[in-house]
Design a protein around this motif. Structure first.
Motif, PDB file in Angstrom:
ATOM      1  N   GLU A 136      22.422  -5.958  13.196  1.00  0.00           N
ATOM      2  CA  GLU A 136      22.770  -4.838  12.315  1.00  0.00           C
ATOM      3  C   GLU A 136      24.153  -4.258  12.562  1.00  0.00           C
ATOM      4  O   GLU A 136      24.836  -3.851  11.615  1.00  0.00           O
ATOM      5  CB  GLU A 136      21.726  -3.723  12.464  1.00  0.00           C
ATOM      6  CG  GLU A 136      20.368  -4.082  11.907  1.00  0.00           C
ATOM      7  CD  GLU A 136      19.353  -2.985  12.109  1.00  0.00           C
ATOM      8  OE1 GLU A 136      18.245  -3.119  11.569  1.00  0.00           O
ATOM      9  OE2 GLU A 136      19.656  -1.981  12.806  1.00  0.00           O
ATOM     10  N   SER A 178      24.616   2.373  14.665  1.00  0.00           N
ATOM     11  CA  SER A 178      23.397   2.344  13.859  1.00  0.00           C
ATOM     12  C   SER A 178      22.952   3.738  13.442  1.00  0.00           C
ATOM     13  O   SER A 178      22.485   3.938  12.316  1.00  0.00           O
ATOM     14  CB  SER A 178      22.274   1.638  14.631  1.00  0.00           C
ATOM     15  OG  SER A 178      22.135   2.200  15.916  1.00  0.00           O
ATOM     16  N   THR A 232      22.765   4.910   9.547  1.00  0.00           N
ATOM     17  CA  THR A 232      21.480   5.272   8.950  1.00  0.00           C
ATOM     18  C   THR A 232      21.380   6.769   8.663  1.00  0.00           C
ATOM     19  O   THR A 232      20.663   7.175   7.744  1.00  0.00           O
ATOM     20  CB  THR A 232      20.304   4.838   9.844  1.00  0.00           C
ATOM     21  OG1 THR A 232      20.443   5.420  11.149  1.00  0.00           O
ATOM     22  CG2 THR A 232      20.251   3.322   9.969  1.00  0.00           C
ATOM     23  N   GLN A 237      27.123  -5.681  10.613  1.00  0.00           N
ATOM     24  CA  GLN A 237      26.975  -5.412   9.188  1.00  0.00           C
ATOM     25  C   GLN A 237      27.220  -3.939   8.868  1.00  0.00           C
ATOM     26  O   GLN A 237      27.909  -3.606   7.894  1.00  0.00           O
ATOM     27  CB  GLN A 237      25.580  -5.822   8.707  1.00  0.00           C
ATOM     28  CG  GLN A 237      25.326  -5.602   7.217  1.00  0.00           C
ATOM     29  CD  GLN A 237      26.262  -6.417   6.339  1.00  0.00           C
ATOM     30  OE1 GLN A 237      26.673  -7.515   6.706  1.00  0.00           O
ATOM     31  NE2 GLN A 237      26.614  -5.882   5.169  1.00  0.00           N
ATOM     32  N   TYR A 238      26.678  -3.053   9.686  1.00  0.00           N
ATOM     33  CA  TYR A 238      26.876  -1.628   9.463  1.00  0.00           C
ATOM     34  C   TYR A 238      28.352  -1.251   9.565  1.00  0.00           C
ATOM     35  O   TYR A 238      28.878  -0.484   8.746  1.00  0.00           O
ATOM     36  CB  TYR A 238      26.084  -0.813  10.493  1.00  0.00           C
ATOM     37  CG  TYR A 238      24.591  -0.792  10.274  1.00  0.00           C
ATOM     38  CD1 TYR A 238      24.021  -1.119   9.044  1.00  0.00           C
ATOM     39  CD2 TYR A 238      23.718  -0.435  11.307  1.00  0.00           C
ATOM     40  CE1 TYR A 238      22.655  -1.097   8.847  1.00  0.00           C
ATOM     41  CE2 TYR A 238      22.343  -0.414  11.123  1.00  0.00           C
ATOM     42  CZ  TYR A 238      21.820  -0.744   9.887  1.00  0.00           C
ATOM     43  OH  TYR A 238      20.459  -0.716   9.705  1.00  0.00           O
ATOM     44  N   HIS A 278      16.752   0.957  13.743  1.00  0.00           N
ATOM     45  CA  HIS A 278      16.154  -0.220  14.378  1.00  0.00           C
ATOM     46  C   HIS A 278      15.026   0.134  15.338  1.00  0.00           C
ATOM     47  O   HIS A 278      14.045  -0.601  15.470  1.00  0.00           O
ATOM     48  CB  HIS A 278      17.218  -1.061  15.095  1.00  0.00           C
ATOM     49  CG  HIS A 278      18.021  -0.319  16.117  1.00  0.00           C
ATOM     50  ND1 HIS A 278      17.555  -0.022  17.369  1.00  0.00           N
ATOM     51  CD2 HIS A 278      19.281   0.189  16.058  1.00  0.00           C
ATOM     52  CE1 HIS A 278      18.487   0.624  18.056  1.00  0.00           C
ATOM     53  NE2 HIS A 278      19.537   0.767  17.284  1.00  0.00           N
TER      54      HIS A 278
END
Length: 333
Positions: free
Chosen positions: A274, A212, A216, A277-278, A39
């Motif tokens: 995010e 996050s 990622t 959802q992550y 992000h």
């Protein structure tokens, strides 16, 4: 639209080309260590778009993600040397030059994010911004990375005793290392780019990062458990070389600050969207997620207490007391 891939392949020439050979009047290169899916990178793309549009492309911004410029503190060194104009790094990385910067990311000090950002935007946070100026840097605001949580391969972690013997990758931040030692872990500093391989090859058992970053960077692919410790509010500190910044017109300085403020707000929105959802997708891969009760989290806070004197010595008594006092004051209000 600029060909960003071409820009990435021409880093050396971007650094060395004389100003007359570059079409834009002002070039700003930004270094950071995260992936293009993160992000913060997306927020910097927003910053890039705003600056270029509002300057009518008189200012050209190029982002170098994933540690392309250097690793960890090397990106700050590149800004200090003028190799790149900007970098976005955790404030703890600036402790190499001034240990006071560790105060913003001390473990288990904030009751929640709202209080944390009130402190950062108070006279306490201003003190750190003034210290950046002493390093020939200018801070452009506070970006959130997310709340750091624990992942590991051994067993669910629900109490401090579960940390015993875990070989845990952490940043090269003395106050973080002290905290994890107090919890009984074996903290192992390691560059961020080496973490996935270290977990995959069992060089380390565990690591701690925001959701996050875990998602990622695909750390959940090589870890079995996540405990939502939220032990550190992880931050990013966008900085620009002060000599370069001072050479800009006041209107351009204002543009950079306003564009970064918009990018920071965009970053906050992305994090909220995010994270849920992550975490949902991580759970679907079979990783066990442990949510601590307030009583369980308090056990961790109490276990770290013996390290707090070392925190105070490390960052300086005056700043530590100011910071903790602001936390207490703003937690009540």
């Amino acid at each position: 639209m600029k060909n960003k891939m071409l820009k990435l392949s021409l880093l050396a020439s971007l650094v060395t080309l004389p100003a007359a050979a570059i079409s834009s009047e002002i070039e700003i290169k930004i270094a950071h260590g995260s992936s293009t899916q993160f992000h913060m990178h997306k927020a910097l793309e927003r910053f890039e778009s705003i600056v270029e549009e509002k300057s009518n492309n008189r200012i050209d911004v190029t982002i170098f993600p994933s540690g392309q410029i250097a690793g960890d503190t090397g990106m700050v060194e590149a800004v200090l040397a003028g190799t790149v104009e900007m970098a976005v790094e955790p404030p703890s990385f600036f402790a190499k030059w001034d240990p006071a910067f560790e105060v913003a990311e001390l473990p288990f000090i904030y009751p929640n994010k709202d209080v944390a950002f009130k402190v950062l935007n108070s006279e306490a946070g201003d003190e750190l911004m003034h210290r950046l100026n002493d390093l020939d840097l200018v801070g452009l605001g506070w970006m959130e990375m997310g709340q750091r949580v624990l992942t590991n391969n051994g067993h669910p972690v629900t109490s401090p005793s579960d940390f015993k013997g875990i070989k845990l990758r952490t940043m090269k931040v003395p106050t973080h290392i002290s905290a994890f030692k107090a919890l009984g872990a074996n903290p192992t500093p390691m560059n961020f780019g080496e973490v996935y391989a270290g977990l995959q090859m069992n060089v380390i058992d565990a690591q701690e990062n925001p959701i996050s970053q875990i998602y990622t960077q695909k750390f959940h692919e090589v870890q079995d458990y996540i405990t939502l410790t939220n032990h550190v509010l992880a931050l990013y500190l966008p900085v620009i070389n002060k000599s370069f910044y001072d050479s800009l017109d006041e209107s351009d300085q204002t543009l950079l600050k306003e564009a970064m403020a918009e990018a920071i707000n965009y970053d906050f929105d992305l994090i909220e969207t995010e994270n849920d959802q992550y975490l949902k997708e991580i759970k679907e891969t079979g990783v066990q997620v442990v949510e601590l009760t307030s009583q369980q989290r308090q056990q961790f806070i109490d276990a770290v207490a013996p390290a707090r004197d070392s925190f105070r010595r490390r960052v300086g008594a005056d700043l530590y007391d100011l910071w903790m006092g602001k936390i207490k004051e703003l937690s009540i209000n």
